[in-house]
Design a protein around this motif. Structure first.
Motif, PDB file in Angstrom:
ATOM      1  N   CYS A   1       0.740  -1.163   0.273  1.00 34.02           N
ATOM      2  CA  CYS A   1      -0.011   0.003  -0.315  1.00 34.02           C
ATOM      3  C   CYS A   1       1.063   1.474  -0.142  1.00 34.02           C
ATOM      4  O   CYS A   1       1.963   1.429   0.492  1.00 34.02           O
ATOM      5  CB  CYS A   1      -1.182  -0.017   0.978  1.00 34.02           C
ATOM      6  SG  CYS A   1      -2.297  -1.687   1.046  1.00 34.02           S
TER       7      CYS A   1
ATOM      8  N   ARG B   1       0.083   3.472   1.414  1.00 31.97           N
ATOM      9  CA  ARG B   1       0.252   3.981   3.181  1.00 31.97           C
ATOM     10  C   ARG B   1      -0.808   2.534   4.239  1.00 31.97           C
ATOM     11  O   ARG B   1      -1.927   3.172   3.360  1.00 31.97           O
ATOM     12  CB  ARG B   1       0.859   5.198   3.548  1.00 31.97           C
ATOM     13  CG  ARG B   1      -0.583   6.126   3.508  1.00 31.97           C
ATOM     14  CD  ARG B   1      -0.278   7.628   4.254  1.00 31.97           C
ATOM     15  NE  ARG B   1      -1.857   8.084   4.209  1.00 31.97           N
ATOM     16  CZ  ARG B   1      -1.720   9.862   3.475  1.00 31.97           C
ATOM     17  NH1 ARG B   1      -0.769  10.133   2.681  1.00 31.97           N
ATOM     18  NH2 ARG B   1      -3.152  10.107   3.604  1.00 31.97           N
TER      19      ARG B   1
ATOM     20  N   CYS C   1      -3.655   3.236   6.339  1.00 32.97           N
ATOM     21  CA  CYS C   1      -5.311   3.657   6.375  1.00 32.97           C
ATOM     22  C   CYS C   1      -5.294   3.688   7.979  1.00 32.97           C
ATOM     23  O   CYS C   1      -4.500   3.025   8.986  1.00 32.97           O
ATOM     24  CB  CYS C   1      -6.159   3.970   5.798  1.00 32.97           C
ATOM     25  SG  CYS C   1      -6.210   3.304   4.100  1.00 32.97           S
TER      26      CYS C   1
ATOM     27  N   TYR D   1      -7.831   2.942  10.350  1.00 35.13           N
ATOM     28  CA  TYR D   1      -8.220   1.479  10.435  1.00 35.13           C
ATOM     29  C   TYR D   1      -8.052   0.068  10.496  1.00 35.13           C
ATOM     30  O   TYR D   1      -8.598  -0.415  10.435  1.00 35.13           O
ATOM     31  CB  TYR D   1      -9.953   2.096  10.130  1.00 35.13           C
ATOM     32  CG  TYR D   1     -10.340   1.973   8.549  1.00 35.13           C
ATOM     33  CD1 TYR D   1     -10.119   0.759   7.818  1.00 35.13           C
ATOM     34  CD2 TYR D   1      -9.846   2.846   7.116  1.00 35.13           C
ATOM     35  CE1 TYR D   1     -10.122   0.808   6.310  1.00 35.13           C
ATOM     36  CE2 TYR D   1      -9.635   3.236   6.482  1.00 35.13           C
ATOM     37  CZ  TYR D   1     -10.234   1.861   5.333  1.00 35.13           C
ATOM     38  OH  TYR D   1      -9.571   2.027   4.705  1.00 35.13           O
ATOM     39  N   CYS D   2      -7.053   0.537   9.322  1.00 34.16           N
ATOM     40  CA  CYS D   2      -6.542  -0.455   8.434  1.00 34.16           C
ATOM     41  C   CYS D   2      -5.963  -2.174   9.521  1.00 34.16           C
ATOM     42  O   CYS D   2      -4.385  -1.705  10.357  1.00 34.16           O
ATOM     43  CB  CYS D   2      -5.671  -0.205   7.711  1.00 34.16           C
ATOM     44  SG  CYS D   2      -5.029  -2.540   6.345  1.00 34.16           S
TER      45      CYS D   2
ATOM     46  N   GLY E   1      -4.015  -5.263   1.497  1.00 32.81           N
ATOM     47  CA  GLY E   1      -3.205  -4.145   0.274  1.00 32.81           C
ATOM     48  C   GLY E   1      -3.691  -3.592  -0.516  1.00 32.81           C
ATOM     49  O   GLY E   1      -5.082  -3.619  -1.124  1.00 32.81           O
TER      50      GLY E   1
ATOM     51  N   ASN F   1      -7.073   0.785  -5.480  1.00 27.90           N
ATOM     52  CA  ASN F   1      -7.416   2.053  -4.883  1.00 27.90           C
ATOM     53  C   ASN F   1      -6.887   3.973  -5.229  1.00 27.90           C
ATOM     54  O   ASN F   1      -6.059   3.655  -6.494  1.00 27.90           O
ATOM     55  CB  ASN F   1      -6.520   2.261  -3.887  1.00 27.90           C
ATOM     56  CG  ASN F   1      -7.165   1.965  -2.448  1.00 27.90           C
ATOM     57  OD1 ASN F   1      -8.817   2.438  -2.068  1.00 27.90           O
ATOM     58  ND2 ASN F   1      -6.528   0.969  -2.203  1.00 27.90           N
TER      59      ASN F   1
ATOM     60  N   ARG G   1      -7.213   7.656   3.918  1.00 26.86           N
ATOM     61  CA  ARG G   1      -7.041   7.599   2.529  1.00 26.86           C
ATOM     62  C   ARG G   1      -5.585   8.558   2.292  1.00 26.86           C
ATOM     63  O   ARG G   1      -5.975  10.018   2.213  1.00 26.86           O
ATOM     64  CB  ARG G   1      -8.047   7.409   1.829  1.00 26.86           C
ATOM     65  CG  ARG G   1      -9.561   7.029   2.922  1.00 26.86           C
ATOM     66  CD  ARG G   1      -8.812   5.103   2.672  1.00 26.86           C
ATOM     67  NE  ARG G   1      -8.981   4.720   1.284  1.00 26.86           N
ATOM     68  CZ  ARG G   1      -9.551   3.061   0.656  1.00 26.86           C
ATOM     69  NH1 ARG G   1      -9.018   2.805   1.879  1.00 26.86           N
ATOM     70  NH2 ARG G   1      -9.254   3.153  -0.497  1.00 26.86           N
TER      71      ARG G   1
HETATM   72  S1  SF4 Z   1      -7.315   0.262   3.766  1.00 28.74           S
HETATM   73 FE1  SF4 Z   1      -6.479  -0.934   2.061  1.00 28.74          FE
HETATM   74  S2  SF4 Z   1      -5.548   0.670   1.427  1.00 28.74           S
HETATM   75 FE2  SF4 Z   1      -5.721   1.497   3.947  1.00 28.74          FE
HETATM   76  S3  SF4 Z   1      -3.734   0.479   4.277  1.00 28.74           S
HETATM   77 FE3  SF4 Z   1      -5.618  -0.972   4.347  1.00 28.74          FE
HETATM   78  S4  SF4 Z   1      -5.071  -2.443   2.600  1.00 28.74           S
HETATM   79 FE4  SF4 Z   1      -4.643  -0.562   2.097  1.00 28.74          FE
END
Ligand code: SF4
Length: 404
Positions: free
Chosen positions: A20, A22, A24, A26-27, A72, A106, A143
């Motif tokens: 990714c 960077r 996010c 909440y991820c 990812g 994305n 995001r």
């Molecule tokens: S939510 Fe999706 S875009 Fe954001 S860091 Fe996680 S995997 Fe990557």
């Protein structure tokens, strides 16, 4: 993965691309930023893993009806890398000509040329991480894109020839009102994608959002429930049918891959941390013993260094595995899982399919639970199918817990 894999002719494949731009807020997915060099080495290792897995299954009648390239952000690697993965998959597995082949992407990581290269590689479905149509919410989530960047990616995907697009949306975000969620739904649906996934935010341990949980201004429970209930209503105005607790599709456009997960179809996961679900090798002739070994679930190493090392050119190539993540599932556990996942679907569980899979009558196994929740108005206990009522969908967790 164990070398003695038993024959299974109809299955799906999941490919994990962990990169990714960077992280996010909440991820909690297995994802991280990485330089070009690491990405290239990873893609080579992944191709090798696909080859080794294919060789292991070589003598079997194997038909793949769905491939999902997730992460990812699989649209992060340079153009051409995903085509290389697709080529290897086609060389090693018999992928049906009409297979659903999805890639996650994305905004901010695609251009027309990359999207066209996905299409030329045979990818026929794209899932775009939109999440919200409000820039302020996107910023709070961490995001990498704003609404305009999402809209541009969506248009480019259409231009590249994608006629099957999913949009991912998230409700119950910090600072989100019922009105702003409605606006996101209307704006997303008005674009006429074929599919929308709308999940509520879950605060997962280890994420920045979890750490900030006391100061995040999250919608209260009542608002969250209203958001959920209005989602189906609003999307139905645009021709979307709810077919799963959090998934909505135009007629004929359900996600076949996810439908496979919810109906207990075996899958092979390849790539860092990828999980697989596969029929177990029968343990002897004794029926009781056999019922203890119905399916297996195993997960590849989540450690990038080990993954690259085990699949490096100069090693005797091995498929990475973590023995402690190898879980043997008995028939009882598989029946419970079949119910829990199946009840996520609007159509619920088919009695006939349950009997075909387990050679048992659904009524004999779960009659008491079905009766209890039918009497409470949360479940429809029909002759052919068992499914949650509208009220039951809002309280799905309560019903599902009973099967554990
Ligand atoms: S939510 Fe999706 S875009 Fe954001 S860091 Fe996680 S995997 Fe990557």
């Amino acid at each position: 993965m164990r070398s003695k894999m038993i024959e299974y002719s109809d299955f799906e494949i999941y490919i994990h691309i962990p990169f990714c731009v960077r992280k996010c807020g909440y991820c909690d997915f297995l994802s991280f930023p990485a330089g070009q060099d690491v990405q290239t080495r990873y893609m080579e290792a992944l191709k090798r893993e696909i080859r080794l897995t294919g060789e292991m299954l070589r003598r079997q009648a194997k038909t793949v009806f769905s491939v999902f390239i997730g992460g990812g952000t699989p649209s992060v690697p340079e153009e051409g890398q995903i085509a290389g993965i697709m080529q290897e998959l086609h060389e090693q597995f018999s992928i049906l000509p009409d297979a659903e082949i999805t890639i996650e992407a994305n905004p901010g990581t695609v251009d027309l040329s990359k999207l066209r290269s996905f299409r030329s590689a045979g990818i026929n479905r794209i899932s775009i991480g939109c999440q919200s149509m409000h820039d302020s919410e996107l910023v709070r989530m961490g995001r990498i894109h704003d609404r305009a960047a999402f809209l541009e990616s969506y248009e480019l995907a259409r231009k590249a020839g994608f006629d099957n697009i999913n949009l991912d949306l998230i409700s119950a975000l910090p600072g989100q009102s019922l009105q702003s969620w409605r606006e996101t739904l209307h704006a997303a649906a008005a674009l006429e994608p074929e599919h929308i996934s709308a999940y509520s935010l879950i605060l997962e341990e280890g994420t920045p959002f979890f750490e900030q949980r006391d100061t995040l201004q999250l919608p209260d429970e009542d608002t969250e429930r209203e958001m959920y209930e209005e989602t189906a209503e609003i999307l139905s105005q645009y021709g979307f049918q709810q077919y799963e607790l959090s998934n909505y599709a135009k007629p004929g456009r359900v996600c076949r891959h996810n439908l496979g997960y919810w109906t207990g179809v075996p899958y092979l996961g390849m790539g860092l941390g990828a999980a697989s679900y596969w029929p177990a090798e029968p343990a002897g002739a004794d029926r009781e013993e056999q019922e203890k070994t119905w399916m297996v679930r195993f997960r590849k190493t989540a450690d990038l260094k080990s993954y690259l090392h085990l699949l490096s050119e100069d090693e005797t190539a091995q498929i990475p595995e973590e023995s402690d993540s190898y879980e043997l599932l008995g028939k009882t556990g598989c029946m419970a899982e079949f119910m829990i996942l199946g009840l996520r679907l609007t159509d619920g569980v088919s009695r006939k399919e349950f009997r075909r899979r387990f050679q048992n009558d659904l009524q004999d196994i779960y009659g008491g639970i079905l009766q209890k929740y039918a009497a409470a108005g949360l479940l429809h206990n029909g002759e052919d199918r068992v499914f949650l009522t509208r009220r039951g969908r809002s309280l799905a967790n309560v019903v599902m817990m009973e099967f554990l």
